[in-house]
Scaffold this motif. Structure first.
Motif, PDB file in Angstrom:
ATOM      1  N   GLY A  31       0.779  -1.223   0.000  1.00 36.26           N
ATOM      2  CA  GLY A  31       0.000   0.000   0.000  1.00 36.26           C
ATOM      3  C   GLY A  31       0.815   1.278   0.000  1.00 36.26           C
ATOM      4  N   LYS A  32       2.165   1.142   0.070  1.00 37.76           N
ATOM      5  CA  LYS A  32       3.001   2.345   0.170  1.00 37.76           C
ATOM      6  C   LYS A  32       4.056   2.435  -0.926  1.00 37.76           C
ATOM      7  CE  LYS A  32       2.208   2.668   5.126  1.00 37.76           C
ATOM      8  NZ  LYS A  32       2.786   2.720   6.500  1.00 37.76           N
ATOM      9  N   GLY A  33       4.439   1.304  -1.522  1.00 33.63           N
ATOM     10  CA  GLY A  33       5.390   1.374  -2.617  1.00 33.63           C
ATOM     11  C   GLY A  33       6.513   0.366  -2.507  1.00 33.63           C
ATOM     12  N   LEU A  34       7.549   0.574  -3.337  1.00 36.81           N
ATOM     13  CA  LEU A  34       8.650  -0.372  -3.476  1.00 36.81           C
ATOM     14  C   LEU A  34       9.919   0.147  -2.791  1.00 36.81           C
ATOM     15  CD1 LEU A  34       8.226  -1.225  -7.282  1.00 36.81           C
ATOM     16  CD2 LEU A  34       7.051  -2.233  -5.313  1.00 36.81           C
ATOM     17  N   CYS A  35      10.783  -0.800  -2.424  1.00 42.49           N
ATOM     18  CA  CYS A  35      12.080  -0.448  -1.846  1.00 42.49           C
ATOM     19  C   CYS A  35      13.110  -0.345  -2.972  1.00 42.49           C
ATOM     20  CB  CYS A  35      12.508  -1.504  -0.828  1.00 42.49           C
ATOM     21  SG  CYS A  35      11.364  -1.682   0.552  1.00 42.49           S
ATOM     22  N   ARG A  36      13.987   0.643  -2.894  1.00 47.44           N
ATOM     23  CA  ARG A  36      14.916   0.915  -3.984  1.00 47.44           C
ATOM     24  C   ARG A  36      16.328   1.183  -3.460  1.00 47.44           C
ATOM     25  NH1 ARG A  36      12.125   2.398  -8.694  1.00 47.44           N
ATOM     26  NH2 ARG A  36       9.871   2.607  -8.379  1.00 47.44           N
ATOM     27  N   ALA A  37      17.259   1.157  -4.398  1.00 52.80           N
ATOM     28  CA  ALA A  37      18.622   1.651  -4.145  1.00 52.80           C
ATOM     29  C   ALA A  37      18.677   3.070  -4.691  1.00 52.80           C
ATOM     30  CB  ALA A  37      19.651   0.777  -4.828  1.00 52.80           C
ATOM     31  N   PRO A  38      19.086   4.075  -3.894  1.00 49.98           N
ATOM     32  CA  PRO A  38      19.034   5.470  -4.359  1.00 49.98           C
ATOM     33  C   PRO A  38      19.862   5.737  -5.613  1.00 49.98           C
ATOM     34  CG  PRO A  38      19.331   5.380  -1.979  1.00 49.98           C
ATOM     35  CD  PRO A  38      19.481   3.977  -2.474  1.00 49.98           C
ATOM     36  N   ASN A  39      21.059   5.117  -5.707  1.00 49.70           N
ATOM     37  CA  ASN A  39      21.983   5.466  -6.796  1.00 49.70           C
ATOM     38  C   ASN A  39      22.549   4.277  -7.556  1.00 49.70           C
ATOM     39  OD1 ASN A  39      22.162   8.448  -6.118  1.00 49.70           O
ATOM     40  ND2 ASN A  39      22.866   7.565  -4.190  1.00 49.70           N
TER      41      ASN A  39
END
Length: 282
Positions: A267-275
């Motif tokens: 319900g909030k989104g995906l986890c990512r690597a910033p760079n």
């Protein structure tokens, strides 16, 4: 007339020879096709036999595990041969029935545990969002940080990570990160570490995974194709984290994935690597 008769016979022989050649070619084609069909059937039979052999080994291992568990729960038979009274008979029958039910329950539990062990996927990891409350250098190591993190629990946890050469402390302070929470607490250079900080990494840099905007400490990270509840605590002897690690990747969009399925806070989104894109997770 004799000449024409010879010519007719010659033409008949030629026609028969051509028909024979055509028939031979047809038979050769059919023979090659049959040979291919036979080879395909042989390969199919071998594959089926291999699958049956693997299934048989798994069933035998399961049966052996159940038998071992039942044997460990068994009690020695009575040494006397005196005829029991009616009350004793009823009591023994009651206790025997209860023991059988308990054994069946333990056997079913053993089957479930074995089935759970065979199911090796990311749902067994307790991945949660945390906020870093404090960052300091490890007293005995220049390459390690000691972080106090909020997981929405009654008290913060202490986490040791090797980020000093990659991320400045002021960038970590107050940020949201992803933690593996069901690892066993271990001492790292004398400091107790109670979770594992997940980072994206490539040949040039390493950085913590970033949860989606709006995520809160304690939110669980899930995977759409891998439902299930995580282990209470990972058994270090099973090396579950190490076995899953090769399937944890950062894709070309910078999204953290397991076998192509995104790390998601529902319900909030995906986890990512910033760079980092097309990298690994550690």
């Amino acid at each position: 007339m004799e000449y024409f008769t010879q010519q007719i016979l010659f033409l008949k022989e030629k026609a028969m020879l051509q028909a024979s050649v055509r028939e031979e070619k047809k038979l050769l084609v059919e023979n090659a096709k049959l040979k291919k069909d036979i080879d395909d059937l042989k390969n199919l039979l071998q594959d089926t036999q291999k699958r049956k052999a693997v299934k048989l080994r798994q069933e035998r291992a399961l049966s052996a595990s159940i038998a071992s568990t039942s044997a460990q729960l068994g009690e020695p038979a009575p040494s006397t041969h005196t005829a029991p009274s009616a009350t004793q008979t009823h009591a023994h029958t009651h206790h025997d029935g209860r023991r059988r039910r308990e054994r069946r329950g333990v056997s079913c539990e053993s089957v479930c545990v074995l089935s759970r062990e065979q199911k090796l996927d990311v749902s067994r990891l307790d991945l949660r969002v945390a906020r870093i409350l404090d960052v300091r250098k490890h007293p005995d190591s220049e390459s390690l940080y000691v972080q106090e993190v909020d997981l929405g629990e009654h008290a913060p946890r202490t986490v040791v990570s090797g980020l000093t050469n990659h991320v400045p402390p002021e960038q970590l302070l107050g940020s949201l990160v992803v933690l593996l929470c069901n690892v066993r607490s271990v001492k790292v250079r004398g400091v107790q570490s109670q979770a594992r900080l997940l980072c994206a990494v490539n040949q040039e840099r390493m950085e913590p995974l970033t949860p989606p905007t709006g995520a809160q400490p304690g939110d669980r990270v899930t995977f759409q194709l891998y439902p299930g509840e995580p282990e209470k605590e990972l058994n270090p002897k099973q090396r579950l984290w190490e076995r899953l690690l090769p399937d944890l990747r950062i894709d070309a969009r910078g999204v953290a994935t397991y076998r192509g399925v995104a790390f998601e806070v529902r319900g909030k989104g995906l986890c990512r690597a910033p760079n980092i894109t097309s990298g690994n997770i550690k």
